[in-house]
Design a protein around this motif. Structure first.
Motif, PDB file in Angstrom:
ATOM      1  N   LYS A  26     -55.729  -4.995 -42.393  1.00 54.39           N
ATOM      2  CA  LYS A  26     -55.177  -6.315 -42.060  1.00 54.39           C
ATOM      3  C   LYS A  26     -55.476  -6.594 -40.590  1.00 54.39           C
ATOM      4  N   SER A  27     -55.139  -7.804 -40.154  1.00 58.41           N
ATOM      5  CA  SER A  27     -55.377  -8.128 -38.747  1.00 58.41           C
ATOM      6  C   SER A  27     -54.526  -7.219 -37.863  1.00 58.41           C
ATOM      7  N   ASN A  28     -55.049  -6.894 -36.703  1.00 62.27           N
ATOM      8  CA  ASN A  28     -54.386  -6.039 -35.705  1.00 62.27           C
ATOM      9  C   ASN A  28     -54.174  -4.599 -36.165  1.00 62.27           C
ATOM     10  N   GLN A  29     -54.890  -4.194 -37.208  1.00 59.44           N
ATOM     11  CA  GLN A  29     -54.807  -2.795 -37.644  1.00 59.44           C
ATOM     12  C   GLN A  29     -56.133  -2.084 -37.382  1.00 59.44           C
ATOM     13  N   VAL A  30     -56.042  -0.755 -37.239  1.00 62.38           N
ATOM     14  CA  VAL A  30     -57.253   0.059 -37.093  1.00 62.38           C
ATOM     15  C   VAL A  30     -57.239   1.162 -38.151  1.00 62.38           C
ATOM     16  N   LEU A  31     -58.440   1.619 -38.514  1.00 61.93           N
ATOM     17  CA  LEU A  31     -58.557   2.758 -39.433  1.00 61.93           C
ATOM     18  C   LEU A  31     -58.955   3.980 -38.607  1.00 61.93           C
ATOM     19  N   ILE A  32     -58.141   5.028 -38.705  1.00 62.37           N
ATOM     20  CA  ILE A  32     -58.358   6.236 -37.893  1.00 62.37           C
ATOM     21  C   ILE A  32     -58.794   7.389 -38.789  1.00 62.37           C
ATOM     22  N   GLU A  33     -59.896   8.039 -38.400  1.00 66.24           N
ATOM     23  CA  GLU A  33     -60.273   9.301 -39.055  1.00 66.24           C
ATOM     24  C   GLU A  33     -59.431  10.387 -38.385  1.00 66.24           C
ATOM     25  N   ILE A  34     -58.494  10.960 -39.149  1.00 64.06           N
ATOM     26  CA  ILE A  34     -57.541  11.903 -38.546  1.00 64.06           C
ATOM     27  C   ILE A  34     -58.217  13.255 -38.310  1.00 64.06           C
ATOM     28  N   LYS A  35     -58.127  13.711 -37.063  1.00 64.08           N
ATOM     29  CA  LYS A  35     -58.747  14.991 -36.685  1.00 64.08           C
ATOM     30  C   LYS A  35     -57.719  16.117 -36.652  1.00 64.08           C
ATOM     31  N   ALA A  36     -56.487  15.802 -36.287  1.00 63.53           N
ATOM     32  CA  ALA A  36     -55.429  16.816 -36.235  1.00 63.53           C
ATOM     33  C   ALA A  36     -54.089  16.145 -36.528  1.00 63.53           C
ATOM     34  N   ALA A  37     -53.218  16.862 -37.255  1.00 55.76           N
ATOM     35  CA  ALA A  37     -51.889  16.319 -37.577  1.00 55.76           C
ATOM     36  C   ALA A  37     -50.902  17.476 -37.623  1.00 55.76           C
ATOM     37  N   GLY A  38     -49.875  17.409 -36.769  1.00 57.60           N
ATOM     38  CA  GLY A  38     -48.917  18.513 -36.670  1.00 57.60           C
ATOM     39  C   GLY A  38     -47.777  18.373 -37.666  1.00 57.60           C
ATOM     40  N   ILE A  39     -47.228  19.524 -38.080  1.00 60.53           N
ATOM     41  CA  ILE A  39     -45.986  19.516 -38.864  1.00 60.53           C
ATOM     42  C   ILE A  39     -44.841  19.681 -37.874  1.00 60.53           C
ATOM     43  N   CYS A  40     -43.824  18.823 -38.008  1.00 57.62           N
ATOM     44  CA  CYS A  40     -42.714  18.772 -37.056  1.00 57.62           C
ATOM     45  C   CYS A  40     -41.474  19.419 -37.674  1.00 57.62           C
ATOM     46  N   GLY A  41     -40.572  19.892 -36.815  1.00 56.82           N
ATOM     47  CA  GLY A  41     -39.292  20.400 -37.304  1.00 56.82           C
ATOM     48  C   GLY A  41     -38.559  19.345 -38.125  1.00 56.82           C
ATOM     49  N   SER A  42     -38.692  18.069 -37.728  1.00 50.54           N
ATOM     50  CA  SER A  42     -37.996  17.011 -38.475  1.00 50.54           C
ATOM     51  C   SER A  42     -38.617  16.819 -39.861  1.00 50.54           C
ATOM     52  N   ASP A  43     -39.901  17.183 -40.030  1.00 53.02           N
ATOM     53  CA  ASP A  43     -40.508  17.131 -41.365  1.00 53.02           C
ATOM     54  C   ASP A  43     -39.841  18.141 -42.302  1.00 53.02           C
ATOM     55  N   LEU A  44     -39.368  19.250 -41.722  1.00 55.30           N
ATOM     56  CA  LEU A  44     -38.716  20.273 -42.552  1.00 55.30           C
ATOM     57  C   LEU A  44     -37.432  19.742 -43.185  1.00 55.30           C
ATOM     58  N   HIS A  45     -36.699  18.892 -42.439  1.00 56.18           N
ATOM     59  CA  HIS A  45     -35.476  18.294 -43.004  1.00 56.18           C
ATOM     60  C   HIS A  45     -35.827  17.505 -44.265  1.00 56.18           C
ATOM     61  N   LEU A  46     -36.939  16.744 -44.200  1.00 60.00           N
ATOM     62  CA  LEU A  46     -37.371  15.957 -45.362  1.00 60.00           C
ATOM     63  C   LEU A  46     -37.837  16.875 -46.488  1.00 60.00           C
ATOM     64  N   TYR A  47     -38.591  17.890 -46.124  1.00 58.58           N
ATOM     65  CA  TYR A  47     -39.136  18.849 -47.094  1.00 58.58           C
ATOM     66  C   TYR A  47     -38.011  19.490 -47.900  1.00 58.58           C
ATOM     67  N   ARG A  48     -36.888  19.764 -47.227  1.00 60.51           N
ATOM     68  CA  ARG A  48     -35.763  20.440 -47.885  1.00 60.51           C
ATOM     69  C   ARG A  48     -34.852  19.459 -48.628  1.00 60.51           C
ATOM     70  N   SER A  49     -35.041  18.159 -48.428  1.00 58.72           N
ATOM     71  CA  SER A  49     -34.154  17.159 -49.038  1.00 58.72           C
ATOM     72  C   SER A  49     -34.437  17.008 -50.529  1.00 58.72           C
ATOM     73  N   ASN A  50     -33.402  16.562 -51.273  1.00 54.06           N
ATOM     74  CA  ASN A  50     -33.639  16.273 -52.691  1.00 54.06           C
ATOM     75  C   ASN A  50     -34.066  14.812 -52.852  1.00 54.06           C
ATOM     76  N   LYS A  51     -34.369  14.448 -54.100  1.00 59.53           N
ATOM     77  CA  LYS A  51     -34.913  13.116 -54.367  1.00 59.53           C
ATOM     78  C   LYS A  51     -33.978  12.015 -53.861  1.00 59.53           C
ATOM     79  N   LYS A  52     -32.674  12.209 -54.102  1.00 58.61           N
ATOM     80  CA  LYS A  52     -31.703  11.189 -53.693  1.00 58.61           C
ATOM     81  C   LYS A  52     -31.670  11.056 -52.164  1.00 58.61           C
ATOM     82  N   GLN A  53     -31.663  12.211 -51.485  1.00 55.85           N
ATOM     83  CA  GLN A  53     -31.634  12.181 -50.012  1.00 55.85           C
ATOM     84  C   GLN A  53     -32.909  11.550 -49.447  1.00 55.85           C
ATOM     85  N   LEU A  54     -34.028  11.744 -50.142  1.00 57.90           N
ATOM     86  CA  LEU A  54     -35.293  11.182 -49.654  1.00 57.90           C
ATOM     87  C   LEU A  54     -35.314   9.662 -49.765  1.00 57.90           C
ATOM     88  N   GLY A  55     -34.650   9.128 -50.770  1.00 59.49           N
ATOM     89  CA  GLY A  55     -34.609   7.668 -50.943  1.00 59.49           C
ATOM     90  C   GLY A  55     -36.009   7.089 -50.997  1.00 59.49           C
TER      91      GLY A  55
END
Ligand SMILES: [Zn+2]
Ligand SMILES: [Zn+2]
Length: 342
Positions: A26-55
């Protein structure tokens, strides 16, 4: 023809790599070829959540620490060109308040993380609004770029806050990626510091990559006895989110000390006013950086030849995501990074 893949959250520690449609820019958007992506401690909270908590996050791509190279730009993109290397400001604001105008989307009352609004970072190709991109300094690697986007930026902000007054020593609670990053930065600032964690593996790892002073999560008395002249610490930085550490981060301070809080927890109160009143303690919250501070941080890194790369002993392809999340979940030390387009 580019094929998009992403790491999708399905709750209760289930994640899958899926083929996804690559939408039109869309306008004002860019497409990025991702070279590196870190896993964060906050991602672990989501990883451990159940379907309802994930919403609404259920079935969506996870991740908010990507860096990469712009390969296409939409109509109206003014700040970037194809070929530009970028890290990101992973907090998207309303674009229409005083904080957003200053690039402080982290303080916008309507802000959301990129992954919460459909721009999950654990992918090989990511479309983002150009306003979420920050030019990656030409002498900073993509791996260091992921640190600027979250973990390292959080550490830099907290470290700067902790030494904002006259400070002789700083204690950092938690030796996960944020805690270690904070200690490496404090070391570069020339500040006497110690890292505290009950996990022996984490202490050993931190020590092996240059954190000189590491301590077990000892009693208040023992920790104070390990400080200069046994007077306690001028500042503390709490990165673990543990209730006990949140409280101890105050009790080990010398009078008029400063406690900086970074680690998110379950929100239960752990600190009583008496802990703060008698020693006249100050408390500050700290989060990720504004875009302007991210640029300042990159200049600091280049000028001081500073890198976070020694924290990364765990590099993965996107296909290895279930294994990577499982290892991180089990407390393996170090930073976990995907290299989707090596
Ligand atoms: Zn993060
Ligand atoms: Zn706003």
């Amino acid at each position: 023809m580019l094929k998009k893949k992403g790491v999708i959250l399905y709750g209760n520690r289930k994640i899958e790599i899926c083929d996804l449609p690559l939408k039109k820019l869309k306008s004002n958007q860019v497409l990025i070829e991702i070279k590196a992506a870190g896993i964060c401690g906050s991602d672990l909270h989501l990883y451990r959540s159940n379907k309802k908590q994930l919403g609404a996050r259920y079935g969506q791509v996870i991740g908010h620490e990507p860096s990469g190279q712009i390969i296409h730009k939409g109509i109206g993109v003014k700040k970037f060109n194809e070929g530009d290397r970028v890290t990101i400001n992973h907090i998207i604001g309303c674009d229409n308040c005083k904080y957003c105008f200053q690039g402080e989307t982290v303080l916008c009352s309507k802000n959301k993380g990129i992954a919460a609004v459909g721009y999950g970072g654990d992918t090989n190709y990511l479309i983002l609004p150009e306003n979420s991109c920050i030019p990656l300094h030409k002498r900073i690697s993509y791996v260091d770029g992921t640190f600027v986007a979250c973990t390292g930026g959080t550490a830099y902000n907290a470290a700067k806050l902790a030494i904002s007054g006259p400070v002789r020593n700083v204690a950092v609670f938690g030796l996960g990626p944020v805690g270690i990053s904070t200690l490496l930065i404090l070391n570069k600032f020339g500040v006497n510091s110690i890292g505290i964690d009950p996990n022996d593996k984490r202490r050993k790892f931190a020590h092996s990559i240059g954190v000189k002073n590491v301590k077990n999560f000892d009693t208040v008395k023992k920790l104070i006895n390990s400080s200069i002249n046994k007077e306690g610490f001028c500042s503390s930085i709490e990165t673990s989110g543990s209730k006990e550490a949140q409280s101890r981060a105050i009790d080990i301070l010398s009078p008029r000390g400063l406690a900086v809080y970074v680690g998110l927890s379950n929100g239960l109160p752990t600190i009583s006013p008496e802990q703060i009143i008698h020693k006249q303690i100050s408390m500050r919250g700290s989060k990720v950086l504004s875009s302007a501070m991210a640029i300042e941080m990159m200049n600091f890194m280049v000028n001081n030849k500073f890198t976070f790369e020694k924290l990364v002993i765990n590099k993965f392809q996107l296909e290895d995501a279930p294994e990577a999340f499982d290892m991180f979940d089990k407390g393996m030390p170090g930073k976990f990074i995907f290299l989707p387009n090596p």
